[in-house]
Enzyme design. Sequence first.
Site, PDB file in Angstrom:
ATOM      1  N   GLU A   1       0.811  -1.227   0.000  1.00 38.97           N
ATOM      2  CA  GLU A   1       0.000   0.000   0.000  1.00 38.97           C
ATOM      3  C   GLU A   1       0.842   1.273   0.000  1.00 38.97           C
ATOM      4  O   GLU A   1       0.749   2.106   0.894  1.00 38.97           O
ATOM      5  CB  GLU A   1      -0.965  -0.024   1.190  1.00 38.97           C
ATOM      6  CG  GLU A   1      -1.923  -1.201   1.151  1.00 38.97           C
ATOM      7  CD  GLU A   1      -2.845  -1.277   2.360  1.00 38.97           C
ATOM      8  OE1 GLU A   1      -2.785  -0.379   3.217  1.00 38.97           O
ATOM      9  OE2 GLU A   1      -3.622  -2.239   2.444  1.00 38.97           O
TER      10      GLU A   1
ATOM     11  N   ASN B   1       1.783  -5.235  -3.144  1.00 34.38           N
ATOM     12  CA  ASN B   1       0.408  -5.529  -2.740  1.00 34.38           C
ATOM     13  C   ASN B   1      -0.323  -4.230  -2.421  1.00 34.38           C
ATOM     14  O   ASN B   1       0.218  -3.357  -1.737  1.00 34.38           O
ATOM     15  CB  ASN B   1       0.437  -6.427  -1.496  1.00 34.38           C
ATOM     16  CG  ASN B   1      -0.913  -7.026  -1.157  1.00 34.38           C
ATOM     17  OD1 ASN B   1      -1.477  -7.778  -1.940  1.00 34.38           O
ATOM     18  ND2 ASN B   1      -1.430  -6.707   0.028  1.00 34.38           N
TER      19      ASN B   1
ATOM     20  N   HIS C   1     -10.683  -5.623  -1.562  1.00 35.69           N
ATOM     21  CA  HIS C   1     -11.651  -5.333  -0.496  1.00 35.69           C
ATOM     22  C   HIS C   1     -12.782  -4.535  -1.135  1.00 35.69           C
ATOM     23  O   HIS C   1     -12.648  -3.334  -1.380  1.00 35.69           O
ATOM     24  CB  HIS C   1     -11.003  -4.527   0.626  1.00 35.69           C
ATOM     25  CG  HIS C   1      -9.962  -5.274   1.392  1.00 35.69           C
ATOM     26  ND1 HIS C   1     -10.241  -6.418   2.112  1.00 35.69           N
ATOM     27  CD2 HIS C   1      -8.632  -5.046   1.549  1.00 35.69           C
ATOM     28  CE1 HIS C   1      -9.131  -6.857   2.692  1.00 35.69           C
ATOM     29  NE2 HIS C   1      -8.148  -6.047   2.355  1.00 35.69           N
TER      30      HIS C   1
ATOM     31  N   GLU D   1      -6.696 -10.480  -0.804  1.00 35.50           N
ATOM     32  CA  GLU D   1      -7.401 -10.183   0.445  1.00 35.50           C
ATOM     33  C   GLU D   1      -8.904 -10.053   0.194  1.00 35.50           C
ATOM     34  O   GLU D   1      -9.581  -9.238   0.821  1.00 35.50           O
ATOM     35  CB  GLU D   1      -6.854  -8.901   1.077  1.00 35.50           C
ATOM     36  CG  GLU D   1      -5.355  -8.939   1.327  1.00 35.50           C
ATOM     37  CD  GLU D   1      -4.821  -7.708   2.043  1.00 35.50           C
ATOM     38  OE1 GLU D   1      -5.624  -6.970   2.666  1.00 35.50           O
ATOM     39  OE2 GLU D   1      -3.596  -7.487   1.997  1.00 35.50           O
TER      40      GLU D   1
ATOM     41  N   ASP E   1     -12.603  -9.760   0.160  1.00 35.76           N
ATOM     42  CA  ASP E   1     -13.844  -9.818   0.935  1.00 35.76           C
ATOM     43  C   ASP E   1     -14.778  -8.757   0.378  1.00 35.76           C
ATOM     44  O   ASP E   1     -14.340  -7.804  -0.272  1.00 35.76           O
ATOM     45  CB  ASP E   1     -13.631  -9.673   2.452  1.00 35.76           C
ATOM     46  CG  ASP E   1     -12.902  -8.412   2.868  1.00 35.76           C
ATOM     47  OD1 ASP E   1     -12.823  -7.452   2.071  1.00 35.76           O
ATOM     48  OD2 ASP E   1     -12.392  -8.366   4.004  1.00 35.76           O
TER      49      ASP E   1
END
Length: 357
Positions: free
Chosen positions: A155, A201, A237, A267, A269
């Site tokens: 990030e 990432n 996300h 990741e 979700d």
Amino acid sequence: MRLSIVTALLVGSSLAAPHHEKGLSLNTLAQRRGKLWFGTAADIPHTAETTDTAYLDILKKQFGEMTPANALKFLFTEPEQNKFNFSDGDYFMDLARHTGKSVRCHNLVWATQVSDFVTTGNWTAETLIPVMRNHIFKTVKHFGDRCYSWDVVNEAFNSDGSFSSSIWYDTIGEEYVYLAFKFAQQALKEVHANKVKLYYNDYGIESPGPKVDAVLKLVKELRKRHIRIDGVGLEAHFMVGGTPSLADQVATQKAFIKADLDVAMTELDIRFAQEPFYTAEAQRQQAQDYYVSVSSCLLSGRRCVGVVVWDFYDKYSWVPYSFEGQGGATLFNDTLEAKPAYYAVADALMGKPCSVC
């Protein structure tokens, strides 16, 4: 329909639905489509997940990869300067090894969850670079080839493609990113673990835009300097009803692949902005969003190596603790029943139309 964990265990299946082949896990379905794994993050040890037998049974049966949600982050691996504690990471690695799972090691350099000695220090670039180098070398060399990959930098960009503020960027400048990858590459070489992949990432790089352009520019600069980068992790996300389209997700993944990168959804979700989380209509929309997202990896070809969900049980999801009033983001509800989203993922992995959307 929903299938409770009790029913699944009684019939001896890995949560097989009527439209599944009995006993097939999400991981097996993914591998049948040429993916390395279908994985999950797990916040182990030191949480209830560590001893939750029903949770651990699903973890063992359904997933072929595990990502440590916290155990390998800077705060926990080097709590004081040059005083390392790898016990949590070793526990996690042992659990993965005993259950036959690959591990995406997460992460080395990030703005968040950094030890106090870093964030409160009076640093210059000349004094902070050796701290970063020492952390990367000690951590990477300790875990060696037990990692499938490392998220080297996590990030680093704002949504407009500019570098985001952090102790690393504010002190060292953008050079910190190039140095982090260089140090990780050198550390792997020293322990003869060159097969371990090096990833960047981030979130918000799942559909075209300035942030994707910034990552591609970063990749070009790394390679210009002869520094290795193997892949990009798309955190994914998402919000229910606001998930990027299939076309946008595929286009972005293929742009990274065209740049000679592996990609992974790291990741995934898909959270609800507000309750209720479990109405039939809400669950159908979430299932559709999961179906689209997993399908994008399949349509992007073999270099989308796999999908990782950011844990799989709503009870243990990070979302309610980070976004007040939001939740319901994972594949299993708060009583550990498989949601329509679970079956939608299975349908996507089997190349079938979504039966629950």
